[in-house]
Motif scaffolding. Structure first.
Motif, PDB file in Angstrom:
ATOM      1  N   TRP A 187       0.802  -1.224   0.000  1.00 15.43           N
ATOM      2  CA  TRP A 187       0.000   0.000   0.000  1.00 15.43           C
ATOM      3  C   TRP A 187       0.835   1.275   0.000  1.00 15.43           C
ATOM      4  N   PHE A 188       2.161   1.163   0.089  1.00 21.25           N
ATOM      5  CA  PHE A 188       3.022   2.345   0.165  1.00 21.25           C
ATOM      6  C   PHE A 188       2.801   3.301  -1.004  1.00 21.25           C
ATOM      7  N   GLU A 189       2.847   2.764  -2.205  1.00 17.53           N
ATOM      8  CA  GLU A 189       2.779   3.609  -3.409  1.00 17.53           C
ATOM      9  C   GLU A 189       1.441   4.324  -3.522  1.00 17.53           C
ATOM     10  N   ASP A 190       0.355   3.678  -3.112  1.00 14.60           N
ATOM     11  CA  ASP A 190      -0.972   4.296  -3.232  1.00 14.60           C
ATOM     12  C   ASP A 190      -1.144   5.485  -2.281  1.00 14.60           C
ATOM     13  N   LEU A 191      -0.524   5.418  -1.109  1.00 16.92           N
ATOM     14  CA  LEU A 191      -0.744   6.452  -0.099  1.00 16.92           C
ATOM     15  C   LEU A 191       0.374   7.484  -0.028  1.00 16.92           C
ATOM     16  N   VAL A 192       1.347   7.362  -0.900  1.00 20.60           N
ATOM     17  CA  VAL A 192       2.454   8.312  -0.847  1.00 20.60           C
ATOM     18  C   VAL A 192       2.031   9.689  -1.348  1.00 20.60           C
ATOM     19  N   ALA A 193       0.893   9.783  -2.058  1.00 21.86           N
ATOM     20  CA  ALA A 193       0.428  11.068  -2.568  1.00 21.86           C
ATOM     21  C   ALA A 193      -0.331  11.884  -1.525  1.00 21.86           C
ATOM     22  N   LEU A 194      -0.548  11.332  -0.340  1.00 22.87           N
ATOM     23  CA  LEU A 194      -1.266  12.063   0.698  1.00 22.87           C
ATOM     24  C   LEU A 194      -0.436  13.235   1.199  1.00 22.87           C
ATOM     25  N   ASN A 195      -1.129  14.289   1.632  1.00 27.49           N
ATOM     26  CA  ASN A 195      -0.398  15.423   2.185  1.00 27.49           C
ATOM     27  C   ASN A 195       0.004  15.126   3.633  1.00 27.49           C
ATOM     28  N   PRO A 196       0.902  15.904   4.212  1.00 30.04           N
ATOM     29  CA  PRO A 196       1.397  15.611   5.574  1.00 30.04           C
ATOM     30  C   PRO A 196       0.295  15.516   6.626  1.00 30.04           C
ATOM     31  N   CYS A 197      -0.742  16.348   6.522  1.00 32.63           N
ATOM     32  CA  CYS A 197      -1.832  16.289   7.503  1.00 32.63           C
ATOM     33  C   CYS A 197      -2.556  14.947   7.444  1.00 32.63           C
ATOM     34  N   SER A 198      -2.793  14.465   6.242  1.00 37.03           N
ATOM     35  CA  SER A 198      -3.470  13.175   6.081  1.00 37.03           C
ATOM     36  C   SER A 198      -2.587  12.029   6.563  1.00 37.03           C
ATOM     37  N   VAL A 199      -1.282  12.142   6.309  1.00 38.30           N
ATOM     38  CA  VAL A 199      -0.354  11.099   6.768  1.00 38.30           C
ATOM     39  C   VAL A 199      -0.341  11.037   8.286  1.00 38.30           C
ATOM     40  N   GLU A 200      -0.399  12.184   8.933  1.00 39.63           N
ATOM     41  CA  GLU A 200      -0.419  12.211  10.396  1.00 39.63           C
ATOM     42  C   GLU A 200      -1.645  11.489  10.942  1.00 39.63           C
ATOM     43  N   ILE A 201      -2.805  11.740  10.336  1.00 43.34           N
ATOM     44  CA  ILE A 201      -4.030  11.055  10.754  1.00 43.34           C
ATOM     45  C   ILE A 201      -3.926   9.561  10.478  1.00 43.34           C
ATOM     46  N   LEU A 202      -3.328   9.201   9.333  1.00 37.17           N
ATOM     47  CA  LEU A 202      -3.164   7.798   8.960  1.00 37.17           C
ATOM     48  C   LEU A 202      -2.292   7.049   9.971  1.00 37.17           C
ATOM     49  N   ILE A 203      -1.158   7.636  10.346  1.00 38.80           N
ATOM     50  CA  ILE A 203      -0.237   6.967  11.270  1.00 38.80           C
ATOM     51  C   ILE A 203      -0.881   6.809  12.647  1.00 38.80           C
ATOM     52  N   LYS A 204      -1.594   7.819  13.104  1.00 38.04           N
ATOM     53  CA  LYS A 204      -2.270   7.724  14.399  1.00 38.04           C
ATOM     54  C   LYS A 204      -3.315   6.606  14.394  1.00 38.04           C
ATOM     55  N   ALA A 205      -4.020   6.471  13.270  1.00 37.23           N
ATOM     56  CA  ALA A 205      -5.003   5.387  13.153  1.00 37.23           C
ATOM     57  C   ALA A 205      -4.305   4.022  13.166  1.00 37.23           C
ATOM     58  N   MET A 206      -3.159   3.941  12.530  1.00 37.54           N
ATOM     59  CA  MET A 206      -2.411   2.677  12.523  1.00 37.54           C
ATOM     60  C   MET A 206      -1.904   2.317  13.916  1.00 37.54           C
ATOM     61  N   LEU A 207      -1.460   3.314  14.653  1.00 38.21           N
ATOM     62  CA  LEU A 207      -0.978   3.056  16.010  1.00 38.21           C
ATOM     63  C   LEU A 207      -2.106   2.569  16.917  1.00 38.21           C
ATOM     64  N   LEU A 208      -3.302   3.096  16.702  1.00 33.39           N
ATOM     65  CA  LEU A 208      -4.447   2.625  17.484  1.00 33.39           C
ATOM     66  C   LEU A 208      -4.760   1.166  17.179  1.00 33.39           C
ATOM     67  N   ARG A 209      -4.490   0.756  15.954  1.00 35.03           N
ATOM     68  CA  ARG A 209      -4.725  -0.636  15.556  1.00 35.03           C
ATOM     69  C   ARG A 209      -3.510  -1.541  15.828  1.00 35.03           C
ATOM     70  N   LYS A 210      -2.506  -1.005  16.518  1.00 35.88           N
ATOM     71  CA  LYS A 210      -1.326  -1.781  16.901  1.00 35.88           C
ATOM     72  C   LYS A 210      -0.573  -2.312  15.686  1.00 35.88           C
TER      73      LYS A 210
END
Length: 584
Positions: free
Chosen positions: A234-257
């Protein structure tokens, strides 16, 4: 008549055309055709001008928009009588002029519009912004329609969610878009987690590896390849996200362990990929976001030290904040034992004369030892000590390196992790050679960082004959050697094992040799006087070193003979004790 007050601009004609569900392309208008159409729509009472974000001005029917848009209805709900040429200006309309035109189509089409993953984000934000939640007869309002469509997101394809997310992140200035953005990201992380759970080997690579570990077994290799792909597809598909979206994405991933190693690899991949096309201000935002998210990871050991140094290099040309620079340096410092000498050889900042940034390495050491030397495993401590020894040797020839800075670097080394100071001695020797103009006091200060007790005999011998070192250092080295001799003598004069009397001649001979050797060493040791002149001490050093070696050989020989005697004595005693049982 064309020049009259009711003259309509090209934008107004486009708005009129919506009333009859016909769209007029802006660049294909013919003047005669426009005049004919203008005469046809003169009977339409378009009494409201709307300036959308300064992009375009629309002339619309206030009554039609008010019936669907609560915000327009509130603006003119209390007005009395007919008002013409009223103008409304929106500075933050979600999506701009194209979005407003999409909204007018909904209003002029009796509340009907086709909703799909590519426009649902816009329509949802418009519905919130224009308060399009009024009850409508025979149909649902725009907010209800978009919310109903979003509830079916589980049936969307991966590509549809990604495209909707990319469109939604451009609407972040709209408060309502945040809810939709979280919904998209939650759906994406759920699907990523589902594929990661099926991976046979989620952690088959180290943080510093760029790929995966190969195996001689073909099946094992394929398994690792499949596992790596399932973890990073999934790296290539989400690399176009802006920094704000990436921050939300990483926080969601951390919640899912999520695995911290996978998250860190994505962040490094994101930073490298976006830097190719990003502008200077965008690069700064990307770096700060990546650093913040890396710091939020619980398993810092999963973060690649090599990649952290890569980020550190690119920050040299960016005006990164002190807070984020401190975070980055602290992460590197915590993994200093994983660094290499090339990593530490960072050029000094502009405006300084030194070749390398010594202050940066000092901050790394401070972070590494922040919890105290006792809390750092000895293996890691020795690695850092060895690394710093190499670094000292590399920076010592720098003619611009100040003595106090060099001394601070030497003293920053953990003494408990240093088995020998020979490498430090050679670095100090090189520094004194490159800085011949140092005063005696400055030389003495530089030599304060040496632990003479951990210098080898060869290093002490070299130091005693080295004219670059101050006389006090020579005396300290000789004193250290004398203390070693005394300690060695004390060890050899320690308690001796009891030996059977039948071995008396051998014991007497060994004792005589030992006493003779010890007597000679004592004679040499008595001749040494640390308060005497340094030249006299140097003259006796060679003989003392030779006597030490002779004493060590004599001690080893005695230990070998005593060990043989003890074994023989024990075997005889064992045979004597077992004899009665054999005769019974």
């Amino acid at each position: 008549m064309i020049a009259s007050e009711n003259a309509c601009t090209e934008e107004a004609l486009r708005a009129y055309s919506l009333r009859f569900s016909c769209y007029i392309p802006r660049r294909t208008l013919d003047l005669r055709w426009v005049l004919g159409l203008f005469l046809c729509v003169m009977d339409v009472f378009c009494d409201l001008q709307v300036d959308v974000n300064g992009e375009e001005i629309f002339l619309v029917d206030k009554k039609i928009l008010s019936s669907y848009c609560g915000r327009i209805s509130k603006l003119f709900g209390k007005s009395k009588g007919a008002t013409r040429n009223t103008k409304v200006i929106f500075h933050d309309f979600p999506g701009g002029a194209e979005s407003f035109e999409l909204m007018t189509r909904f209003c002029y089409n009796s509340g009907k519009i086709e909703i799909n993953p590519f426009n649902v984000s816009l329509l949802y934000c418009i519905a919130h912004f224009m308060e399009m939640n009024k009850p409508i007869s025979k149909t649902q309002n725009l907010l209800e329609q978009t919310e109903k469509y979003l509830k079916e997101i589980r049936f969307w394809t991966w590509s549809e969610i990604v495209l909707a997310l990319k469109q939604c992140q451009d609407l972040l200035f709209a408060e309502s878009s945040s809810n939709v953005l979280h919904k998209y990201i939650d759906s994406l992380t759920g699907r990523i987690a589902l594929t990661s759970e099926t991976s046979p080997c989620p952690s088959t690579y180290s943080p510093d590896s760029s790929g995966f570990r190969l195996s001689t077994d073909t099946r094992s290799t394929e398994s690792v390849k499949n596992g790596f792909f399932r973890a990073t597809w999934w790296f290539e598909d989400l690399v176009a996200l802006n920094p704000c979206s990436v921050e939300i994405l990483i926080k969601a991933m951390l919640l899912r362990k999520f695995d911290n190693g996978i998250i860190s690899k994505f962040l490094f991949y994101y930073q490298k990929s976006r830097f190719f096309t990003a502008k200077s201000d965008e690069k700064l935002k990307i770096i700060e976001t990546v650093v913040d998210m890396l710091c939020s990871l619980e398993e810092q050991s999963a973060v690649s030290c090599k990649s952290l140094f890569g980020i550190l290099r690119v920050t040299g040309s960016l005006n990164i904040s002190k807070e984020h620079r401190s975070k980055l340096e602290n992460m590197i410092g915590l993994q200093l034992d994983q660094a290499t000498l090339d990593n530490l050889l960072v050029p000094s900042p502009s405006g300084t004369n030194c070749l390398y940034d010594v202050n940066l390495v000092m901050r790394f050491l401070k972070s590494f030892l922040d919890g105290g030397v006792s809390k750092v495993p000895l293996v890691r401590l020795k690695k850092v000590a060895s690394l710093m020894e190499s670094y000292l040797t590399e920076v010592a020839p720098d003619p611009c390196l100040k003595p106090l800075k060099f001394l601070a670097l030497v003293r920053a080394l953990p003494d408990s992790g240093m088995d020998t100071y020979d490498g430090i001695y050679h670095a100090v020797d090189m520094y004194l050679e490159v800085h011949p103009g140092l005063s005696e006091e400055e030389k003495r200060r530089v030599c304060c960082g040496l632990n003479y007790g951990k210098l080898s005999s060869e290093a002490c011998n070299h130091l005693a004959q080295n004219p670059k070192f101050p006389s006090k250092s020579t005396a300290q080295a000789l004193t250290s050697q004398q203390n070693k001799l005394k300690s060695l003598l004390d060890d050899t004069n320690g308690p001796k094992p009891i030996i059977d009397s039948s071995f008396g001649p051998i014991e007497a001979k060994s004792k005589g040799n030992k006493d003779k050797g010890c007597e000679q060493i004592v004679i040499y040791a008595q001749k040494l006087d640390v308060l005497a002149e340094n030249e006299k001490l140097k003259a006796h050093l060679q003989g003392m070193q030779w006597r030490v070696m002779e004493l060590e050989k004599a001690c080893k020989k005695m230990q070998s003979q005593m060990s043989k005697m003890m074994k023989s004595r024990l075997s005889r005693q064992s045979s004597a004790r077992s004899l009665p049982s054999l005769c019974s």
